[in-house]
Structures are given as C-alpha cells and as structure tokens.
Design an enzyme around this catalytic site. Structure first.
Site, PDB file in Angstrom:
ATOM      1  N   SER A 139      -8.633  37.854  57.145  1.00 62.12           N
ATOM      2  CA  SER A 139      -9.736  37.080  57.649  1.00 62.12           C
ATOM      3  C   SER A 139     -10.273  37.479  58.853  1.00 62.12           C
ATOM      4  CB  SER A 139      -8.979  35.497  58.097  1.00 62.12           C
ATOM      5  OG  SER A 139      -9.621  34.827  58.986  1.00 62.12           O
ATOM      6  N   TYR A 152      -2.125  30.299  62.281  1.00 60.49           N
ATOM      7  CA  TYR A 152      -3.052  30.876  61.320  1.00 60.49           C
ATOM      8  C   TYR A 152      -3.586  32.237  61.767  1.00 60.49           C
ATOM      9  CZ  TYR A 152      -6.812  31.651  57.925  1.00 60.49           C
ATOM     10  OH  TYR A 152      -7.521  32.219  56.899  1.00 60.49           O
TER      11      TYR A 152
HETATM   12  N1  LIG Z   1     -11.976  29.451  53.445  1.00 57.24           N
HETATM   13  C1  LIG Z   1     -12.124  30.150  54.538  1.00 57.24           C
HETATM   14  O1  LIG Z   1     -13.036  29.790  55.343  1.00 57.24           O
HETATM   15  C2  LIG Z   1     -11.170  31.428  54.687  1.00 57.24           C
HETATM   16  C3  LIG Z   1     -11.702  32.385  55.538  1.00 57.24           C
HETATM   17  C4  LIG Z   1     -10.837  33.730  55.814  1.00 57.24           C
HETATM   18  C5  LIG Z   1      -9.909  33.844  55.091  1.00 57.24           C
HETATM   19  N2  LIG Z   1      -9.517  33.001  54.064  1.00 57.24           N
HETATM   20  C6  LIG Z   1      -8.457  33.371  53.161  1.00 57.24           C
HETATM   21  O2  LIG Z   1      -8.548  33.275  52.027  1.00 57.24           O
HETATM   22  C7  LIG Z   1      -7.472  32.819  51.128  1.00 57.24           C
HETATM   23  C8  LIG Z   1      -7.946  31.748  50.027  1.00 57.24           C
HETATM   24  O3  LIG Z   1      -8.175  30.548  50.955  1.00 57.24           O
HETATM   25  P1  LIG Z   1      -9.362  29.634  50.128  1.00 57.24           P
HETATM   26  O4  LIG Z   1     -10.221  29.063  51.324  1.00 57.24           O
HETATM   27  O5  LIG Z   1      -9.807  29.710  49.030  1.00 57.24           O
HETATM   28  O6  LIG Z   1      -8.199  28.462  50.422  1.00 57.24           O
HETATM   29  P2  LIG Z   1      -8.044  26.925  49.238  1.00 57.24           P
HETATM   30  O7  LIG Z   1      -9.243  26.838  48.554  1.00 57.24           O
HETATM   31  O8  LIG Z   1      -7.149  26.116  49.859  1.00 57.24           O
HETATM   32  O9  LIG Z   1      -6.929  27.927  48.025  1.00 57.24           O
HETATM   33  C9  LIG Z   1      -5.748  28.129  48.547  1.00 57.24           C
HETATM   34  C10 LIG Z   1      -4.991  28.712  47.245  1.00 57.24           C
HETATM   35  O10 LIG Z   1      -3.497  28.883  47.634  1.00 57.24           O
HETATM   36  C11 LIG Z   1      -2.771  28.148  46.804  1.00 57.24           C
HETATM   37  N3  LIG Z   1      -1.452  28.096  47.793  1.00 57.24           N
HETATM   38  C12 LIG Z   1      -1.263  27.404  48.925  1.00 57.24           C
HETATM   39  N4  LIG Z   1      -0.176  27.635  49.324  1.00 57.24           N
HETATM   40  C13 LIG Z   1       0.556  28.296  48.482  1.00 57.24           C
HETATM   41  C14 LIG Z   1       1.796  28.659  48.235  1.00 57.24           C
HETATM   42  N5  LIG Z   1       2.840  28.417  49.132  1.00 57.24           N
HETATM   43  N6  LIG Z   1       2.269  29.552  47.315  1.00 57.24           N
HETATM   44  C15 LIG Z   1       1.351  29.623  46.188  1.00 57.24           C
HETATM   45  N7  LIG Z   1       0.044  29.346  46.343  1.00 57.24           N
HETATM   46  C16 LIG Z   1      -0.267  28.484  47.451  1.00 57.24           C
HETATM   47  C17 LIG Z   1      -3.383  26.847  46.608  1.00 57.24           C
HETATM   48  O11 LIG Z   1      -2.931  26.200  45.414  1.00 57.24           O
HETATM   49  P3  LIG Z   1      -1.514  25.151  45.755  1.00 57.24           P
HETATM   50  O12 LIG Z   1      -2.105  24.267  46.686  1.00 57.24           O
HETATM   51  O13 LIG Z   1      -1.342  24.387  44.355  1.00 57.24           O
HETATM   52  O14 LIG Z   1      -0.351  25.991  45.854  1.00 57.24           O
HETATM   53  C18 LIG Z   1      -4.903  27.317  46.101  1.00 57.24           C
HETATM   54  O15 LIG Z   1      -4.904  27.688  45.031  1.00 57.24           O
HETATM   55  C19 LIG Z   1      -6.597  32.336  52.202  1.00 57.24           C
HETATM   56  O16 LIG Z   1      -5.341  33.330  52.301  1.00 57.24           O
HETATM   57  C20 LIG Z   1      -7.299  32.110  53.345  1.00 57.24           C
HETATM   58  O17 LIG Z   1      -6.484  32.294  54.543  1.00 57.24           O
HETATM   59  C21 LIG Z   1     -10.100  31.794  54.000  1.00 57.24           C
END
Ligand SMILES: NC(=O)c1ccc[n+]([C@@H]2O[C@H](COP(=O)([O-])OP(=O)(O)OC[C@H]3O[C@@H](n4cnc5c(N)ncnc54)[C@H](OP(=O)(O)O)[C@@H]3O)[C@@H](O)[C@H]2O)c1
Length: 257
Positions: A139, A152
């Site tokens: 991130s 985080y």
């Molecule tokens: N969105 C942002 O602003 C942003 C910015 C920078 C980096 N990121 C990174 O991008 C990645 C994806 O994030 P996102 O924004 O797409 O989030 P999201 O929409 O909340 O999706 C998260 C995914 O991870 C799964 N998950 C959560 N905990 C888990 C666990 N313990 N084991 C297996 N699966 C798990 C969730 O499904 P379940 O809940 O069903 O397990 C879901 O499929 C993350 O690593 C996040 O830190 C996001």
C-alpha cells in the site's frame, strides 16, 4: 512475466482489488483460483465470474494454509503464480483500553504473517516451475506511518520490507517477486474511511489492476498506480510534511467511529 494461460492462486478474491484481479486474469485466458473466508461471497463470485475456482481459506490460519497447499497442488500442479492480496484495515484508537481493541495485531496476522506463511508454504512448488511469480499487495501506507490505522501501516511497511528481501533471496531462481504499492481505491476496505479520504482520491479498481498487470508483463518489480506514485515521491523528499498531513483530524475521525 507471461500472464496468459498460467495457473494463478489469488488470496482474498471475493471483492475489491482481488475480484478485479480475478476478472482481468480470467479474461487473459488464465486459470484462476481464488480464496476468501465467506462461503456466500465465494458462491457469488462463482456466479459472476464463470470458470473461476474458489477455495475457502483464511490466510491468518497456518493450518488452513497447509490444507490449501495440499488441495491446490494436487488439483492444479501447474500452479505458477501466487498473488497475496487478502487484507484488512481498521481505524484503531491506541488510547482505548485493551478490551476496546480486540485482536490488536489482527492486521499483522492477516496482512503480514499471512503472505509470509503463504510464500513459505508454496515456494518449493513455485521453484519447481520453469517460470513463476509472487505478487504481494502492499500500500502507499507502507511508505509512511498512518496514524489513523497504525497496525495496518505497520503491517504493510513490514510486508514491503519482506518483499524486497524475498526478491534478493530469489535472484537467480525461476521465481520473480513483484510488489503492488496500491493507492487508496474504491473498495469495501476503504468505505469506513469515507470521511478521511476524498472520494476523488479513490482510484477505481479496473484501471489500477490493468496498470499492475501491464507492469508485471514488462517485468517492473514495483508498481505505483495513481496517487501511490506521488506518495512515493513525497515520502522521499518530504516525509515529515507527509506525516503532518496524514496526522490532521485523527482524533476527530477516531471519535466519529
Ligand atoms: N482499497 C484500498 O484503498 C487499498 C489501498 C492500498 C492497499 N490495499 C490492499 O489491497 C488488498 C485488497 O484490498 P481491497 O481494498 O480489495 O479490500 P476488500 O474489498 O475488503 O477485499 C478484501 C478481500 O480479502 C478477503 N479477506 C479478508 N481477510 C481474509 C483472511 N483472513 N483470509 C482470506 N481472505 C481474507 C476478503 O474476503 P472475506 O472477508 O470473505 O475473507 C476479500 O475477498 C489488501 O491487501 C489491501 O490492504 C487496498
């Protein structure tokens, strides 16, 4: 890295960036296996993305990772790409009592220990492939402390350091190591931060992932889509200014929760 006709394991593929990875990788003709914890969300993705394979697995559970390994390598021995995408992010008030902060280290368990354990488990298999890759999703908040979500930020800074070290150790092997330094994006993860990040600063998942896949195809090890590029520059030339900016309104935001 060739991203066509590969077999790819993606953690956390049921929403947000993971879902978009799955959709775009399927469109390129890959076999995509995705994980998540919630069976209902996994079933929904199977309907939305015909051809995708889903597996229920929690990256914070070492026994679940061992089981996932057995299942995946037995059914899909040609697996050659691992994408560590699953992640969680919470606002955390460090002045709250221990009881008010359940599972203090949750983000470390999911976002940092999870990918480390996945790599350790799958690496021997990947090393046996003629060409393989690991992509870790960090991130922009790996580049600077983020006072609103301190655990985080620590998890992503740790994952970035680990990813760089992994790349050095895997030099000369068939396994390439990539890092997506993702900017704030419009996904369920960022919804609780609606009052903290302007809507216009949230990147849409589609171009974010398209840029990432293009970068991987041309062997760019680190990818900085959208505002992540600016964060990278600021974190180098004006880290204190950047932290001051990100420190504004923290108490008010924590009170709003
Ligand atoms: N969105 C942002 O602003 C942003 C910015 C920078 C980096 N990121 C990174 O991008 C990645 C994806 O994030 P996102 O924004 O797409 O989030 P999201 O929409 O909340 O999706 C998260 C995914 O991870 C799964 N998950 C959560 N905990 C888990 C666990 N313990 N084991 C297996 N699966 C798990 C969730 O499904 P379940 O809940 O069903 O397990 C879901 O499929 C993350 O690593 C996040 O830190 C996001």
């Amino acid at each position: 890295m060739n991203l066509r006709h590969q077999t790819i394991l993606l953690t956390g593929g049921t929403s947000g960036l993971g879902y978009e990875f799955a959709a775009q990788l399927l469109a390129l003709g890959n076999t995509v296996l995705l994980t998540g914890r919630d069976p209902a969300k996994l079933a929904q993705v199977r309907q939305q993305l015909p051809g995708v394979h889903t597996l229920q697995s929690d990256v914070s559970d070492p026994a679940a990772i061992a089981q996932l390994y057995e299942q995946v390598t037995a059914q899909f021995p040609q697996l050659s790409i691992l994408i560590n995408n699953a992640g969680q992010m919470r606002k955390l008030d460090l002045l709250a009592s221990a009881q008010q902060v359940p599972e203090l280290t949750r983000e470390l368990d999911v976002n940092l220990a999870g990918p480390m354990r996945m790599v350790q488990q799958f690496l021997p298999h990947l090393l046996r492939q003629p060409a393989a890759a690991i992509l870790n999703v960090t991130s922009g908040l790996a580049l600077t402390p983020y006072p609103l979500a301190p655990v985080y930020g620590a998890s992503k800074a740790g994952l970035r350091a680990y990813t760089k070290a992994l790349r050095v150790q895997l030099q000369g092997t068939p396994v390439q190591v990539f890092e997506l330094v993702a900017p704030a994006a419009k996904t369920p993860l960022s919804t609780p931060f609606a009052g903290d990040v302007a809507e216009k600063d949230l990147m849409a998942p589609r171009p974010l992932i398209a840029q990432t896949l293009r970068a991987m195809q041309t062997n760019q090890w680190e990818v900085y889509p959208g505002l992540a590029k600016m964060l990278r520059l600021l974190s180098r030339v004006a880290p204190d200014l950047l932290l001051r900016q990100l420190s504004k309104g923290v108490r008010e935001s924590l009170a709003r929760r």
